[in-house]
Write a protein that holds these residues in place. Sequence first.
Motif, PDB file in Angstrom:
ATOM      1  N   ASN A 272       0.861  -1.173   0.000  1.00 18.86           N
ATOM      2  CA  ASN A 272       0.000   0.000   0.000  1.00 18.86           C
ATOM      3  C   ASN A 272       0.903   1.229   0.000  1.00 18.86           C
ATOM      4  O   ASN A 272       1.686   1.428   0.932  1.00 18.86           O
ATOM      5  CB  ASN A 272      -0.892  -0.022   1.249  1.00 18.86           C
ATOM      6  N   THR A 273       0.785   2.057  -1.035  1.00 14.28           N
ATOM      7  CA  THR A 273       1.700   3.174  -1.191  1.00 14.28           C
ATOM      8  C   THR A 273       1.617   4.150  -0.033  1.00 14.28           C
ATOM      9  O   THR A 273       2.632   4.748   0.356  1.00 14.28           O
ATOM     10  CB  THR A 273       1.428   3.907  -2.516  1.00 14.28           C
ATOM     11  N   LEU A 274       0.436   4.324   0.559  1.00 15.34           N
ATOM     12  CA  LEU A 274       0.305   5.234   1.694  1.00 15.34           C
ATOM     13  C   LEU A 274       1.314   4.896   2.782  1.00 15.34           C
ATOM     14  O   LEU A 274       1.892   5.786   3.408  1.00 15.34           O
ATOM     15  CB  LEU A 274      -1.120   5.164   2.258  1.00 15.34           C
ATOM     16  N   PHE A 275       1.562   3.621   2.995  1.00 11.34           N
ATOM     17  CA  PHE A 275       2.528   3.195   4.010  1.00 11.34           C
ATOM     18  C   PHE A 275       3.918   3.022   3.423  1.00 11.34           C
ATOM     19  O   PHE A 275       4.898   3.525   3.969  1.00 11.34           O
ATOM     20  CB  PHE A 275       2.061   1.887   4.660  1.00 11.34           C
ATOM     21  N   ASP A 276       4.024   2.289   2.327  1.00 13.65           N
ATOM     22  CA  ASP A 276       5.343   1.933   1.814  1.00 13.65           C
ATOM     23  C   ASP A 276       6.148   3.158   1.397  1.00 13.65           C
ATOM     24  O   ASP A 276       7.370   3.182   1.538  1.00 13.65           O
ATOM     25  CB  ASP A 276       5.206   0.952   0.655  1.00 13.65           C
ATOM     26  N   GLU A 277       5.486   4.221   0.904  1.00 21.00           N
ATOM     27  CA  GLU A 277       6.229   5.416   0.521  1.00 21.00           C
ATOM     28  C   GLU A 277       6.763   6.153   1.744  1.00 21.00           C
ATOM     29  O   GLU A 277       7.674   6.971   1.629  1.00 21.00           O
ATOM     30  CB  GLU A 277       5.357   6.354  -0.313  1.00 21.00           C
ATOM     31  N   ASN A 278       6.183   5.896   2.917  1.00 24.37           N
ATOM     32  CA  ASN A 278       6.662   6.534   4.143  1.00 24.37           C
ATOM     33  C   ASN A 278       7.665   5.685   4.897  1.00 24.37           C
ATOM     34  O   ASN A 278       8.013   5.988   6.042  1.00 24.37           O
ATOM     35  CB  ASN A 278       5.470   6.899   5.020  1.00 24.37           C
ATOM     36  N   ALA A 279       8.118   4.625   4.227  1.00 23.03           N
ATOM     37  CA  ALA A 279       9.187   3.799   4.790  1.00 23.03           C
ATOM     38  C   ALA A 279      10.518   4.069   4.104  1.00 23.03           C
ATOM     39  O   ALA A 279      11.551   3.605   4.579  1.00 23.03           O
ATOM     40  CB  ALA A 279       8.837   2.317   4.649  1.00 23.03           C
ATOM     41  N   ALA A 280      10.500   4.817   2.990  1.00 21.83           N
ATOM     42  CA  ALA A 280      11.731   5.005   2.219  1.00 21.83           C
ATOM     43  C   ALA A 280      11.618   6.235   1.328  1.00 21.83           C
ATOM     44  O   ALA A 280      10.521   6.598   0.884  1.00 21.83           O
ATOM     45  CB  ALA A 280      12.000   3.772   1.351  1.00 21.83           C
TER      46      ALA A 280
END
Length: 420
Positions: A344-352
């Motif tokens: 889910n981009t909402l989460f994965d984009e805020n990991a990196a």
Amino acid sequence: MLHTGRNERAVVDPSLLDGLAELAVRVGLNLQPQQDLVLTAPVSALPLARAIARAAYRAGGGLVTPLITDREMTLARFEHGTDAGFDHAAGWLYEGMAKAFEGGAARLALVGEDPMLLSEQNPAHVGRANRANARAYSPALAAIAGFHINWSIISCPTEDWAGRIFPDLPASEALLRLAQAIGLTARLDQSDPVAAWKAHNADLARRCKMLNEARFDALHFQAPGTDLKVGLADGHAWLGGATEAQNGVVCNPNIPTEEVFTTPHAARTEGYVRATKPLSHQGSLLEEIEMRFEGGRAVSARAARGEDVLREMLGTDDGAARLGEVALVPHSSPVSQTGLLYFNTLFDENAASHIAMGQCYASCFENGATLSKAEILQRGGNESLIHVDWMIGSDAMNVDGLREGAEPVALMRKGEWVRA
């Protein structure tokens, strides 16, 4: 954060849903008195949608209008629909949303559906349907991308989504693990989550101030498989965390959020880059993405898995193979520290740290609210029907800020900020 109902079906603790609802209304949207709200959600997120409606009305908001999607109806289209139907979208619905936004309504999207729902469907049909939907959605999207209104996205833990992240766990345990992760990344573990978000937003604002004052011409990303120089648009502006929309309301567009981001110049990206996390896109998982850029355009692209979907995405229109966003995220972010791939981009984009193919944000320009589309393009902003983020950061990533005629300025080393 989870208990069992009468039929032994696992359900999320109502207190978590109430906490997320309060954050969505007070921090995500900052919903104003008598302001209407357009709320989109999958059926599986109805418990949170209902909690948000209650919170919105308690906050003095206006009419809450829910738009609900259903996985079985979505699958029915791809399993039984006619070929011609995949080039059609409900333009009338999006025109209505655009009219609501023109009238001052806020926008909230709940995510929680199975991110791989369409993974077994014909990728050409999925691609065509998404292009048709993107074209129809463009009038409403313009209000969001241009920050004409206060808007936000927040997630709801659901069994379908949890099953994708934790396929080897029993459904109840998987849902509990996802609920815990969402609560942690939303800062609901803090004694006063609203105050915690205020402090976090202040930290992101401080980084944006530093980057805006530095006026870098480009960013240089270096890591195994990556040597990429991303030129920045003329008159670009860095944003992150709480943002003031054109209607004067300060909102948090994403919960969670750990990024500071800006607009690349559509013609000034050079080099090669390798993804550090898989990308879930249009129901398919794209793994080990690699691209090479010349003159701002991706001239070659490959993926170990999902390459056909990747090529379909990059061929959406003339701007789909150029960058519309570049974002910096520390490897130590709470999302990253959960160690999960959320699909889910909402989460994965805020990991990196990440880059995005396609449409730029008009708000990521100095005085962006006053610029015409032509002026944004003239300054290097990109235009496209898509905006797809993919992750390139890691604990091995170094990032430098570049200015013509000056020495590089270290911004990140091994994935962490080195400048306040």
